[in-house]
Design a protein around this motif. Structure first.
Motif, short mmCIF file in Angstrom:
data_model
loop_
_atom_site.label_atom_id
_atom_site.label_comp_id
_atom_site.label_asym_id
_atom_site.label_seq_id
_atom_site.Cartn_x
_atom_site.Cartn_y
_atom_site.Cartn_z
N ARG A 87 0.84 -1.21 0.00
CA ARG A 87 0.00 0.00 0.00
C ARG A 87 0.87 1.26 0.00
O ARG A 87 0.56 2.23 -0.70
CB ARG A 87 -0.93 0.01 1.21
N ALA A 88 1.95 1.25 0.77
CA ALA A 88 2.84 2.41 0.82
C ALA A 88 3.44 2.68 -0.56
O ALA A 88 3.55 3.84 -0.98
CB ALA A 88 3.94 2.18 1.84
N ALA A 89 3.84 1.63 -1.26
CA ALA A 89 4.46 1.80 -2.57
C ALA A 89 3.48 2.35 -3.61
O ALA A 89 3.89 3.02 -4.57
CB ALA A 89 5.02 0.47 -3.05
N ARG A 90 2.20 2.10 -3.40
CA ARG A 90 1.18 2.55 -4.35
C ARG A 90 0.59 3.91 -4.00
O ARG A 90 -0.30 4.39 -4.71
CB ARG A 90 0.05 1.51 -4.41
N SER A 91 1.01 4.51 -2.89
CA SER A 91 0.39 5.74 -2.40
C SER A 91 1.43 6.83 -2.21
O SER A 91 2.59 6.57 -1.87
CB SER A 91 -0.31 5.49 -1.06
N THR A 92 1.01 8.07 -2.37
CA THR A 92 1.86 9.21 -2.04
C THR A 92 1.74 9.49 -0.54
O THR A 92 0.86 8.96 0.15
CB THR A 92 1.42 10.46 -2.80
N ASP A 93 2.63 10.34 -0.05
CA ASP A 93 2.54 10.73 1.35
C ASP A 93 1.18 11.36 1.65
O ASP A 93 0.56 11.05 2.68
CB ASP A 93 3.65 11.73 1.70
N ALA A 94 0.75 12.23 0.77
CA ALA A 94 -0.53 12.91 0.97
C ALA A 94 -1.70 11.93 0.99
O ALA A 94 -2.65 12.08 1.77
CB ALA A 94 -0.75 13.97 -0.11
N GLN A 95 -1.64 10.92 0.13
CA GLN A 95 -2.71 9.92 0.10
C GLN A 95 -2.73 9.09 1.37
O GLN A 95 -3.81 8.78 1.90
CB GLN A 95 -2.54 9.03 -1.13
N LEU A 96 -1.57 8.73 1.88
CA LEU A 96 -1.51 7.97 3.13
C LEU A 96 -2.06 8.80 4.28
O LEU A 96 -2.81 8.29 5.13
CB LEU A 96 -0.07 7.54 3.42
N LEU A 97 -1.71 10.08 4.32
CA LEU A 97 -2.23 10.95 5.37
C LEU A 97 -3.75 11.08 5.26
O LEU A 97 -4.46 11.06 6.27
CB LEU A 97 -1.56 12.32 5.29
#
Length: 221
Positions: A87-97
């Motif tokens: 999930r981390a590899a597929r997401s930007t920092d902003a998306q994870l936040l």
């Protein structure tokens, strides 16, 4: 054996408070800090945040991640770690936040996971992120005591291996009605005892008592 409990009316607000505190902290981080280390060995901040959002996965997302879990075989920890990394590899920092903020008031849990795991995960992983960054995120002693009780009494998921060593020492909280183990006394804040019960040896620096030298030696510190 510890018996401290927490009512649902108290548990879920604490989870929301801790998720909010982590999200607010993350909003202040630089890109390099997002990719920095945590207390979880080999996990970056991004991957820990991704892990904290996994309980919000819907059926379609769970099915999509099923091959990742199956590749891990019987190693549940590896499967969860790989799923978070994916999930981390597929997401930007902003998306994870954004995903974390969207989960703040959620009371959703995945199959076989109880509300106590949500509480424990949120509080412990908040510290996993904050401590290496030199940030202070307070942990409510009563909630930490309930989470530590869960760690000491649960049969599944399996307790952390350190529990066998800790059982030979008399752990006592200075700020909560909580104790565990039998033997030379080791005392300190409930937050530190929870972190120690989940295998975070950095917590030893916040503890004291006649049993501390022996405990430090027993865990290789």
């Amino acid at each position: 054996m510890p018996t401290t409990l927490l009512s649902p009316d108290r548990l879920w607000p604490v989870v929301a408070e801790q998720r909010t505190a982590v999200a607010d902290l993350l909003a202040t981080l630089t890109p390099d800090e997002w990719r920095g280390p945590t207390l979880c060995t080999q996990w970056t901040v991004r991957e820990v945040v991704a892990h904290l959002t996994l309980q919000q996965m819907r059926l379609g997302e769970l099915l999509d991640g099923l091959p990742t879990m199956l590749r891990a075989g019987r190693d549940l920890d590896r499967g969860i770690r790989d799923l978070a990394a994916r999930r981390a590899a597929r997401s930007t920092d902003a998306q994870l936040l954004e995903l974390l903020r969207a989960s703040i008031d959620s009371r959703r849990t995945n199959p076989s996971v109880t509300a106590m795991e949500s509480l424990t995960d949120t509080m412990v992983h908040a510290q996993d992120i904050a401590i290496p960054l030199g940030r202070d995120l307070p942990m409510p002693p009563d909630a930490a005591a309930a989470a530590a009780t869960r760690m000491w009494t649960m049969r599944w998921p399996r307790p952390f291996p350190i529990k066998r060593t800790l059982s030979g020492f008399g752990l006592r909280a200075a700020d909560a009605e909580w104790r565990a183990g039998e033997g030379p006394a080791v005392e300190g804040p409930m937050s530190a005892l929870l972190m120690l019960s989940t295998g975070r040896l950095i917590a030893l620096d916040r503890l004291s008592g006649p049993g501390l030298p022996s405990l430090s030696s027993a865990v290789g510190r």
